[in-house]
Design an enzyme around this catalytic site. Structure first.
Site, mmCIF file in Angstrom:
data_model
loop_
_atom_site.group_PDB
_atom_site.id
_atom_site.type_symbol
_atom_site.label_atom_id
_atom_site.label_comp_id
_atom_site.label_asym_id
_atom_site.label_seq_id
_atom_site.Cartn_x
_atom_site.Cartn_y
_atom_site.Cartn_z
ATOM 1 N N CYS A 1 0.880 -1.178 0.000
ATOM 2 C CA CYS A 1 0.000 0.000 0.000
ATOM 3 C C CYS A 1 0.915 1.224 0.000
ATOM 4 O O CYS A 1 1.670 1.423 0.962
ATOM 5 C CB CYS A 1 -0.879 -0.022 1.251
ATOM 6 S SG CYS A 1 -1.930 1.430 1.414
ATOM 7 N N CYS B 1 -4.759 6.503 -4.132
ATOM 8 C CA CYS B 1 -4.194 5.145 -4.099
ATOM 9 C C CYS B 1 -2.748 5.246 -4.556
ATOM 10 O O CYS B 1 -2.493 5.511 -5.735
ATOM 11 C CB CYS B 1 -5.003 4.226 -5.004
ATOM 12 S SG CYS B 1 -4.356 2.551 -5.067
HETATM 13 N N1 API Z 1 -6.542 -1.998 -1.772
HETATM 14 C C1 API Z 1 -5.287 -2.377 -2.427
HETATM 15 C C2 API Z 1 -4.114 -2.204 -1.459
HETATM 16 C C3 API Z 1 -3.937 -0.759 -1.025
HETATM 17 C C4 API Z 1 -3.570 0.112 -2.157
HETATM 18 C C5 API Z 1 -3.676 1.597 -1.888
HETATM 19 N N2 API Z 1 -4.359 1.970 -0.688
HETATM 20 C C6 API Z 1 -2.318 2.260 -1.970
HETATM 21 O O1 API Z 1 -2.142 3.333 -1.410
HETATM 22 O O2 API Z 1 -1.424 1.690 -2.662
HETATM 23 C C7 API Z 1 -5.360 -3.844 -2.838
HETATM 24 O O3 API Z 1 -5.888 -4.664 -2.085
HETATM 25 O O4 API Z 1 -4.831 -4.159 -3.908
#
Ligand code: API
Length: 279
Positions: free
Chosen positions: A80, A212
């Protein structure tokens, strides 16, 4: 079932509007078999603290510490980008690591540097680039690119990013058979006069998030391969905050030293009680 030791101190942090609960779990408080359920309960908005995800900071024999990361739906994810910045600042402010640190994730070792309320993350090496797959959803054809930047991401360049039906299209693409069995995060990227905007439908949150980090990295690297951008690439996320991606190496899929920079804000400190877990 083994009990959870309460109350549990936590920090609520925000990486560009992607918000997280972070717990110092170096002394075990939550039994392994209850972590996913715990994450789902505390990430509920209105009924508990509410967040896009939960981080448990644990000891490591390979790095300064290790994390366990759970999405709001209780699914455990490898990486993340926004959370990595928040965890780095949490670790620094708790004396768990120095300002320059290394920590263990399911995607591999991540390096971070904290500077006041921002942090820079050296991402794990991107892989599994795919380009120009035409995918039909909602009666529309989309040209879809994809890459794994620690977690899987689909990237679609659109003319009018404000017109995108994020929940409708995002959900269909996130679950599309092409991305089975792990599914994918879905990023729509719009090119503006002076840069890029990006909107992400996140796997495991099952909704659009305000930002994200791994999605911004995916969008930036694919924009570079397509010749739309050069390092450094700034992308304005749904919450209005820009994240910056720097990368070296030949333009293309064999980049290295991919750096993600952005904010890591401490919103408040609190204590989780038994009432935080009322289902
Ligand atoms: N929900 C994403 C992981 C967190 C990604 C996002 N919150 C970031 O900042 O990279 C998944 O399960 O693929």
């Amino acid at each position: 079932m083994n009990s959870i030791t309460l109350p549990i101190p936590f920090w609520k942090m925000s990486g560009a509007g992607n918000d997280f609960i972070i717990i110092d779990h170096r002394k075990p408080l939550i039994p392994q078999e209850r972590m996913a359920e715990f994450a789902r309960l505390v990430c509920r908005r209105k009924f508990s603290v509410g967040a896009d995800g939960l981080f448990l900071i644990e000891p490591s024999t390979r790095a300064d510490f290790k994390w366990r990361f759970f999405n709001a739906d209780g699914s455990e994810a490898e990486m993340c980008g926004n959370g990595a910045r928040c965890v780095a600042r949490f670790a620094y402010m708790h004396g768990i690591a120095a300002a320059r640190m290394r920590f263990e994730t399911l995607a591999g070792i991540v390096e971070a540097t904290v500077a006041d309320t921002t942090a820079t993350i050296k991402m794990t090496s991107p892989h599994s680039f795919r380009f120009d797959r035409q995918i039909e959803v909602g009666g529309q054809l989309f040209m879809v690119h994809s890459v794994d930047t620690g977690v899987p991401h689909a990237v679609i360049f659109v003319d009018d990013i404000d017109e995108v039906d994020m929940v409708g299209l995002g959900r269909q693409l996130r679950h599309h058979p092409v991305f089975a069995p792990m599914g994918t995060n879905v990023n729509f990227v719009g090119r503006t006069g002076d840069g890029f905007r990006i909107r992400t439908y996140e796997r495991g949150v099952e909704d659009e998030t305000m930002a994200c980090g791994t999605g911004v990295v995916a969008g930036a690297l694919i924009a570079a391969v397509k010749g739309y951008a050069d390092s450094p690439v700034a992308m304005v996320t749904s919450g209005g905050i820009a994240l910056t991606v720097q990368f070296s190496g030949k333009k293309g899929t064999d980049v290295d030293q991919v750096l993600l920079k952005g904010p890591a804000h401490l919103i408040y400190r609190g204590e989780l009680t038994s009432e935080s877990l009322i289902a």
